[in-house]
Write an enzyme that holds these catalytic residues in place. Structure first.
Site, PDB file in Angstrom:
ATOM      1  N   ARG A 136      -3.751  -9.404   7.083  1.00 56.28           N
ATOM      2  CA  ARG A 136      -2.474  -8.723   7.277  1.00 56.28           C
ATOM      3  C   ARG A 136      -1.327  -9.663   6.920  1.00 56.28           C
ATOM      4  O   ARG A 136      -1.386 -10.873   7.179  1.00 56.28           O
ATOM      5  CB  ARG A 136      -2.354  -8.291   8.740  1.00 56.28           C
ATOM      6  CG  ARG A 136      -1.120  -7.485   9.108  1.00 56.28           C
ATOM      7  CD  ARG A 136      -1.120  -6.125   8.492  1.00 56.28           C
ATOM      8  NE  ARG A 136      -0.184  -5.211   9.179  1.00 56.28           N
ATOM      9  CZ  ARG A 136       0.299  -4.113   8.630  1.00 56.28           C
ATOM     10  NH1 ARG A 136      -0.047  -3.784   7.403  1.00 56.28           N
ATOM     11  NH2 ARG A 136       1.101  -3.308   9.314  1.00 56.28           N
ATOM     12  N   THR A 186      -1.936   3.588   1.232  1.00 53.37           N
ATOM     13  CA  THR A 186      -2.985   2.629   1.565  1.00 53.37           C
ATOM     14  C   THR A 186      -4.235   3.041   0.810  1.00 53.37           C
ATOM     15  O   THR A 186      -4.267   4.085   0.165  1.00 53.37           O
ATOM     16  CB  THR A 186      -3.195   2.635   3.095  1.00 53.37           C
ATOM     17  OG1 THR A 186      -1.967   2.244   3.737  1.00 53.37           O
ATOM     18  CG2 THR A 186      -4.296   1.705   3.557  1.00 53.37           C
ATOM     19  N   ASP A 219       6.714  -2.013   8.967  1.00 51.81           N
ATOM     20  CA  ASP A 219       5.769  -1.552   9.984  1.00 51.81           C
ATOM     21  C   ASP A 219       6.123  -2.077  11.374  1.00 51.81           C
ATOM     22  O   ASP A 219       5.562  -1.630  12.373  1.00 51.81           O
ATOM     23  CB  ASP A 219       4.340  -1.983   9.635  1.00 51.81           C
ATOM     24  CG  ASP A 219       3.651  -1.008   8.695  1.00 51.81           C
ATOM     25  OD1 ASP A 219       4.252   0.032   8.384  1.00 51.81           O
ATOM     26  OD2 ASP A 219       2.523  -1.294   8.264  1.00 51.81           O
ATOM     27  N   SER A 247      -2.307   0.724  11.625  1.00 51.70           N
ATOM     28  CA  SER A 247      -3.290   1.729  12.043  1.00 51.70           C
ATOM     29  C   SER A 247      -4.538   1.702  11.176  1.00 51.70           C
ATOM     30  O   SER A 247      -5.418   2.552  11.342  1.00 51.70           O
ATOM     31  CB  SER A 247      -2.671   3.133  11.979  1.00 51.70           C
ATOM     32  OG  SER A 247      -1.647   3.266  12.929  1.00 51.70           O
ATOM     33  N   GLY A 265      -1.380   5.959   7.022  1.00 51.37           N
ATOM     34  CA  GLY A 265      -0.440   5.487   8.029  1.00 51.37           C
ATOM     35  C   GLY A 265      -0.993   5.710   9.421  1.00 51.37           C
ATOM     36  O   GLY A 265      -2.199   5.548   9.665  1.00 51.37           O
TER      37      GLY A 265
END
Length: 575
Positions: A103, A390, A430, A455, A477
């Site tokens: 991340r 994503t 985010d 998520s 999302g």
């Protein structure tokens, strides 16, 4: 803010990744079967590249690297080397499950005022997305290098060849690719980006065009020789310069921030579900916890006894997910910065207390967050802010190695800034824009070096003997959690094949409304659902689910069954 408002506005953020496919409702597909190895991904070019690596003797991790590199080229709106990812890997020989956290992180110089306006209130997200301010340090390359060092079978450079060749020779542009470009209002604001996605007349690249990306090919050749070249030297300098010097929302990310980035090995979050064990990512992803909570609540409500997608099933699923989303929005954040009561949130007794709030056949007037065991600080509930651009892919290799990887650049086309042939992420949006609410801190507030809450829900399911039986995930999302949980119920409880489970209609409850997938069979239940008390709306709830189910025979042999979401352009293929 009450839990019924937790997902308010999510559909308003769906136009690029969801509405792009809205004109093409899901078509019936059959699952793909294989005997030894398989890839299921969001694009046929990526699926083919991953399968090519498996056929060369590569591991599932090797194939994952090849897939993600190709997706950087052919699905730039969704993920790429300018973004981040979570990867679950099951090593069947060592019998170990590892969770890799790639991340993005916030620049060290930012603080909780990052997205506040001059009056001290939160800015509009659409204004904050384009430009350098929203970009975090990309984590994909170092995370994949870390996983390859532990689990790779082929040389690092070999895994780059499919993407390098495709970037040089070109790929055929799909209608979806063109649609996404056509409907983006920010791409033309950045010269390098506009030059790639539009022609000299300002028209988006058209379907059927062979699109080449020599700049990306050059970047990938550098990284094939040394992945550290992304984090130090000219590439890192170019990323930092682009972010700091853009006239639109310049940011504070520096070369030092990039050089200091480190992927993390996290503890997977595993929850029991009937005879299975469902494993996913822990914080800074909320996926493993929220999927586990949703299923844990459903387990005691008899979801396996009701007809798939009946009014009874929709009611049980919607109410269970509401409670999981409430806890997600209150308690989840980066555990390097805030205390997250992970064990308490998935404790069976706590989940049972949440289940007791559900009355089958009715709608809860409110779905509040709970107080899980081990909670230390009272955080304030805030709405999720992710935008569903994503990708997810699942891979099983000939040795039983199993990958579930979800990657993202956050919004469609990220922050719209292209550097050396790839797009940068806007993952910092985010974070919760408001650092506190009602006098209480927000767990997901902006802090320097912190990872924003996600998520993303890469998931691997194990049977009672400890064998992997499924790998899956989705973009979407904050809706990812519901998409994945729905598919797991389809496979595990309703005994559907993976393709049919993926194709089950999607639904979500937010803003006081039950949102059901447009043109789906769910609408046949509207009268029964209205009688329960639901207010209903249609929505283009376009998932991008890709998964593989592993079947075992009595002699220990196995076969593979793959599925790809008919709402998008992905494929599954294997040998």
């Amino acid at each position: 803010m009450t839990a019924r408002f937790l997902l308010t506005g999510v559909l308003l953020l769906l136009p690029f990744s969801a509405l792009a496919d809205a004109a093409n409702p899901p078509a019936a597909r059959s699952p793909v079967n294989a005997a030894t190895q398989m890839v299921a991904s969001a694009n046929p070019y990526a699926t083919d590249a991953g399968l090519e690596i498996l056929r060369r003797g590569g591991s599932a991790v090797d194939a994952a690297i090849a897939v993600e590199l190709v997706l950087t080229l052919v699905e730039p709106q969704s993920s790429g080397i300018g973004g981040g990812a979570f990867l679950l890997y099951w090593d069947d020989q060592a019998k170990t499950l590892q969770a890799y956290d790639g991340r993005e992180t916030a620049p060290s110089a930012v603080d909780e005022t990052l997205f506040l306006d001059a009056s001290g209130g939160p800015r509009g997200k659409s204004d904050a997305v384009p430009g350098g301010q929203s970009a975090g340090v990309p984590g994909v390359v170092r995370m994949l290098a870390m996983a390859h060092k532990a689990h790779g079978r082929l040389g690092w450079a070999e895994l780059f060849q499919p993407a390098i060749k495709l970037a040089r020779d070109g790929f055929v542009v799909s209608p979806r690719f063109t649609y996404l470009i056509s409907n983006d209002k920010h791409l033309k604001k950045f010269p390098e980006t506009a030059a790639y996605f539009f022609d000299a007349k300002g028209e988006p690249v058209q379907p059927g065009t062979v699109l080449k990306n020599p700049a990306l090919a050059n970047t990938l050749e550098i990284l094939a020789a040394d992945p550290e070249a992304f984090y130090t030297g000219p590439i890192a300098a170019d990323i930092a310069a682009a972010i700091q010097n853009t006239p639109i929302n310049p940011g504070k990310l520096t070369e030092q921030d990039i050089a200091g980035y480190q992927p993390r090995l996290r503890e997977p979050v595993c929850v029991p579900y009937r005879v299975w064990r469902i494993c996913g990512m822990g914080p800074p992803s909320s996926g493993g916890i929220a999927v586990g909570q949703t299923l844990g609540i459903l387990e005691g409500l008899g979801i396996d006894k009701v007809r798939p997608m009946s009014a009874e099933a929709v009611n049980l699923f919607a109410e269970s997910a509401r409670l999981a989303y409430a806890d997600r929005a209150t308690w989840l954040g980066d555990t390097d910065f805030v205390h997250v009561p992970v064990a308490g949130l998935i404790d069976p007794s706590y989940i049972a207390s949440r289940r007791a709030l559900v009355t089958p056949g009715s709608v809860m007037p409110d779905a509040p967050a709970g107080l899980p065991p081990g909670a230390r600080e009272a955080y304030r509930t805030v709405e999720p802010s992710e935008i569903p651009a994503t990708t997810h892919f699942s891979i099983v290799d000939r040795w039983g190695g199993t990958v579930a990887m979800t990657a993202s650049i956050e919004d469609a086309f990220g922050d719209r800034m292209m550097v050396r042939g790839f797009l940068l992420n806007n993952e910092l949006t985010d974070f919760s824009f408001a650092p506190e609410a009602g006098g209480k801190p927000v767990a997901n507030r902006v802090q320097g070096g912190k990872r924003p809450l996600s998520s993303m829900s890469p998931t691997i399911v194990f049977d009672a003997e400890g064998r992997p039986v499924a790998t899956l995930g989705s973009p979407g999302g904050p809706l990812i959690i519901g998409f994945v949980a729905k598919t797991l119920v389809g496979v595990l409880d309703w005994k559907l094949n993976i393709q049919d489970a993926i194709a089950l209609p999607n639904l979500v409850y937010f803003g006081g409304n039950l949102i059901m997938e447009r043109d789906s069979a769910l609408w046949q239940q509207k009268d029964a659902l209205a009688a329960m008390g639901y207010q209903m709306r249609e929505g283009s709830l376009v998932s991008g689910l890709h998964g593989i189910v592993i079947h075992y025979d009595d002699n220990g042999g196995r076969t593979l069954e793959g599925g790809a979401d008919p709402r998008r352009e992905g494929t599954a293929a294997g040998d």
